[in-house]
Design an enzyme around this catalytic site. Structure first.
Site, short mmCIF file in Angstrom:
data_model
loop_
_atom_site.label_atom_id
_atom_site.label_comp_id
_atom_site.label_asym_id
_atom_site.label_seq_id
_atom_site.Cartn_x
_atom_site.Cartn_y
_atom_site.Cartn_z
N SER A 152 0.85 -1.19 0.00
CA SER A 152 0.00 0.00 0.00
C SER A 152 0.88 1.24 0.00
O SER A 152 1.59 1.51 0.97
CB SER A 152 -0.91 0.01 1.22
OG SER A 152 -1.59 1.25 1.26
N HIS A 205 -0.80 -0.88 -4.52
CA HIS A 205 -2.13 -0.53 -4.01
C HIS A 205 -2.19 0.97 -3.76
O HIS A 205 -1.37 1.53 -3.01
CB HIS A 205 -2.40 -1.31 -2.72
CG HIS A 205 -3.77 -1.13 -2.17
ND1 HIS A 205 -4.87 -1.80 -2.66
CD2 HIS A 205 -4.23 -0.36 -1.14
CE1 HIS A 205 -5.95 -1.46 -1.96
NE2 HIS A 205 -5.58 -0.58 -1.04
N ASP A 254 -4.45 4.06 -2.46
CA ASP A 254 -5.63 4.43 -1.67
C ASP A 254 -6.08 5.83 -2.03
O ASP A 254 -5.38 6.81 -1.73
CB ASP A 254 -5.30 4.34 -0.18
CG ASP A 254 -5.21 2.89 0.28
OD1 ASP A 254 -6.21 2.17 0.12
OD2 ASP A 254 -4.15 2.50 0.77
N MET A 307 -8.63 8.66 -1.34
CA MET A 307 -9.59 9.10 -0.31
C MET A 307 -9.81 10.59 -0.47
O MET A 307 -8.90 11.34 -0.83
CB MET A 307 -9.01 8.90 1.10
CG MET A 307 -8.47 7.54 1.38
SD MET A 307 -7.83 7.49 3.07
CE MET A 307 -7.03 5.89 3.06
N HIS A 322 -8.02 1.78 -4.90
CA HIS A 322 -9.06 1.53 -3.89
C HIS A 322 -9.73 2.86 -3.59
O HIS A 322 -9.14 3.74 -2.97
CB HIS A 322 -8.37 0.93 -2.65
CG HIS A 322 -9.28 0.70 -1.48
ND1 HIS A 322 -8.79 0.43 -0.22
CD2 HIS A 322 -10.64 0.67 -1.39
CE1 HIS A 322 -9.80 0.25 0.61
NE2 HIS A 322 -10.93 0.41 -0.07
N MET A 352 -12.03 5.22 -1.81
CA MET A 352 -12.78 5.45 -0.58
C MET A 352 -13.42 6.82 -0.69
O MET A 352 -13.01 7.79 -0.03
CB MET A 352 -11.83 5.33 0.63
CG MET A 352 -11.51 3.88 0.94
SD MET A 352 -10.04 3.68 1.94
CE MET A 352 -8.80 3.73 0.66
N MET A 367 -12.28 -5.42 3.79
CA MET A 367 -11.52 -4.53 4.69
C MET A 367 -11.34 -5.21 6.03
O MET A 367 -12.30 -5.69 6.64
CB MET A 367 -12.26 -3.20 4.91
CG MET A 367 -12.21 -2.21 3.76
SD MET A 367 -10.57 -1.77 3.14
CE MET A 367 -9.78 -1.09 4.59
N GLY A 379 -9.36 4.29 6.10
CA GLY A 379 -8.97 5.66 6.42
C GLY A 379 -7.48 5.84 6.63
O GLY A 379 -6.90 6.80 6.15
N ASP A 391 -7.23 -6.12 3.21
CA ASP A 391 -6.56 -4.82 3.31
C ASP A 391 -6.70 -4.29 4.73
O ASP A 391 -7.81 -4.01 5.19
CB ASP A 391 -7.23 -3.86 2.30
CG ASP A 391 -6.58 -2.49 2.26
OD1 ASP A 391 -5.54 -2.29 2.91
OD2 ASP A 391 -7.13 -1.62 1.55
N GLY A 392 -5.55 -4.14 5.39
CA GLY A 392 -5.53 -3.54 6.73
C GLY A 392 -4.93 -4.46 7.77
O GLY A 392 -5.46 -5.52 8.07
N GLY A 393 -3.74 -4.07 8.24
CA GLY A 393 -3.10 -4.82 9.32
C GLY A 393 -2.48 -6.14 8.89
O GLY A 393 -2.20 -6.99 9.74
N GLY A 419 0.76 -2.33 4.01
CA GLY A 419 1.41 -1.01 4.02
C GLY A 419 2.53 -0.96 5.03
O GLY A 419 3.70 -1.16 4.72
#
Ligand code: DX5
Ligand code: ZN
Length: 247
Positions: free
Chosen positions: A10, A35, A37, A39, A87, A89, A162, A167, A196-198, A218
Site C-alpha cells: 500500500s 495498491h 488508496d 480518499m 481503492h 474510498m 476490509m 482511512g 486490506d488492513g493490518g 502497508g
C-alpha cells in the site's frame, strides 16, 4: 483452478515525495501490484488553517483523510507499467471512472456502501474504460451485500474485504473478518479475494488459510528493515494455503 497470489504494497505508507522511486523499490522487492488508496475529505479554511471535516453519522465523507487522486496516478503512470490497484474510498466513485482511466489506473475497486443503487452502471463503465472492477466492504457491512455484484451478468472481478476501518494505515487487523473471506472462498473458488488492513507476518497465516489471495500490506512492508523478505513471506503463505485449499 487455483487463484494466484498478488502482493500489493500500500503506497499510503510510502514516502509520497518520492513516489516513483518507492514504487520501483517495491517492484524490485517482488511486489505484483501497487495498491493506491484514493480518499477524499472536504477541507475548509478555519482561522487560517485547513481543517478536515468529519461527521461520523454521515457518508458525505467516506473516510476522515485526504490522500491522492487522478493527477498523482497520472504522474506515477509515467514511471511504471505496473498494475495500479486503486481503492476508492469516496462517496461518488462514478465521478472518478473517467479521470482514473485517463490517468492510467488498472484496477478500480469501489465500496458497496457508496454504490447500492448504481453498481451495475459503475461496473459497466469501469470495464468500458478498460479497468478491472472490484468491490470492497467495510468491517460493519455484511458479506451478503456483495453477492449480487459477483453473480451479476456483468460481475466484479475482485472482492476486497476490509480488515480495518478504512482511512489510515497502521491499524490492527480484525481477525473476525476472516469469516467473510471463508464464505467468499467457499462460494467462489476462482474469485480474487483481497484483504486490506493490518496484514503482515503475524496475520498472513489466518488470512491466507481463510482463502485470501490478494494481500495489501502497508506498514508491515514499508516499515520492515528488509521489505523483500516480508513480500516473499506473504507470497509463500498464500501459495502454501492455496495448495491446502485445493486439495
Ligand atoms: C486503509 C487503506 C489501506 C492501508 C493499509 O484505509 O485502505 O490500504 O494503507 O495499511 P496497513 O497495511 O498499514 O494496515
Ligand atoms: Zn486500501
Amino acid at each position: 483452478m487455483a487463484v494466484t497470489p498478488k502482493i500489493a504494497p500500500s503506497m499510503l505508507s510510502s514516502d509520497f515525495a518520492n513516489l516513483a522511486s518507492e514504487a520501483h523499490r517495491m517492484l524490485n522487492f517482488g511486489a505484483d501490484w501497487l495498491h493506491m488508496d484514493i480518499m477524499i475529505a472536504i477541507a475548509s479554511k478555519l482561522n487560517g488553517f485547513f481543517k478536515l471535516h468529519f461527521n461520523k453519522n454521515s457518508l458525505r465523507h467516506f473516510v476522515p483523510n485526504l490522500t491522492i487522486g487522478a493527477p498523482v496516478i497520472e504522474s506515477l503512470r509515467k514511471h511504471t507499467k505496473a498494475y495500479l490497484d486503486c481503492h476508492l474510498m469516496v462517496t461518488n466513485p462514478l465521478d472518478y471512472v473517467e479521470p482514473l482511466a485517463k490517468a492510467g489506473a488498472s484496477g478500480f475497486t469501489f465500496h458497496v456502501e457508496t454504490s447500492k443503487n448504481d453498481w451495475k452502471e459503475l461496473i459497466q463503465r469501469i470495464k468500458s474504460h478498460g479497468m478491472r472492477p472490484g468491490v470492497s466492504l467495510k468491517p460493519g457491512t455484511p458479506i451478503e451485500e456483495v453477492f449480487p455484484l459477483v453473480e451479476a451478468e456483468n460481475p466484479v472481478e475482485m472482492v476486497l474485504v476490509m480488515t480495518v476501518e478504512p482511512g489510515f494505515g497502521g491499524q490492527k487487523f480484525m481477525p473476525e473478518m476472516m469469516d467473510k473471506v471463508r464464505i467468499l472462498r467457499k462460494k467462489y473458488p476462482s474469485l480474487d479475494i483481497e484483504v486490506d488492513g493490518g496484514l503482515g507476518p503475524s496475520t498472513i497465516e489466518v488470512a491466507a488459510s481463510a482463502g485470501a489471495n490478494c494481500i495489501v500490506a502497508g506498514s508491515s512492508v514499508f516499515g520492515a528493515p528488509e521489505p523483500a523478505q516480508v513480500i516473499s513471506l506473504l507470497r509463500n503463505s498464500v501459495e502454501k494455503a492455496q495448495q491446502t485449499l485445493i486439495q
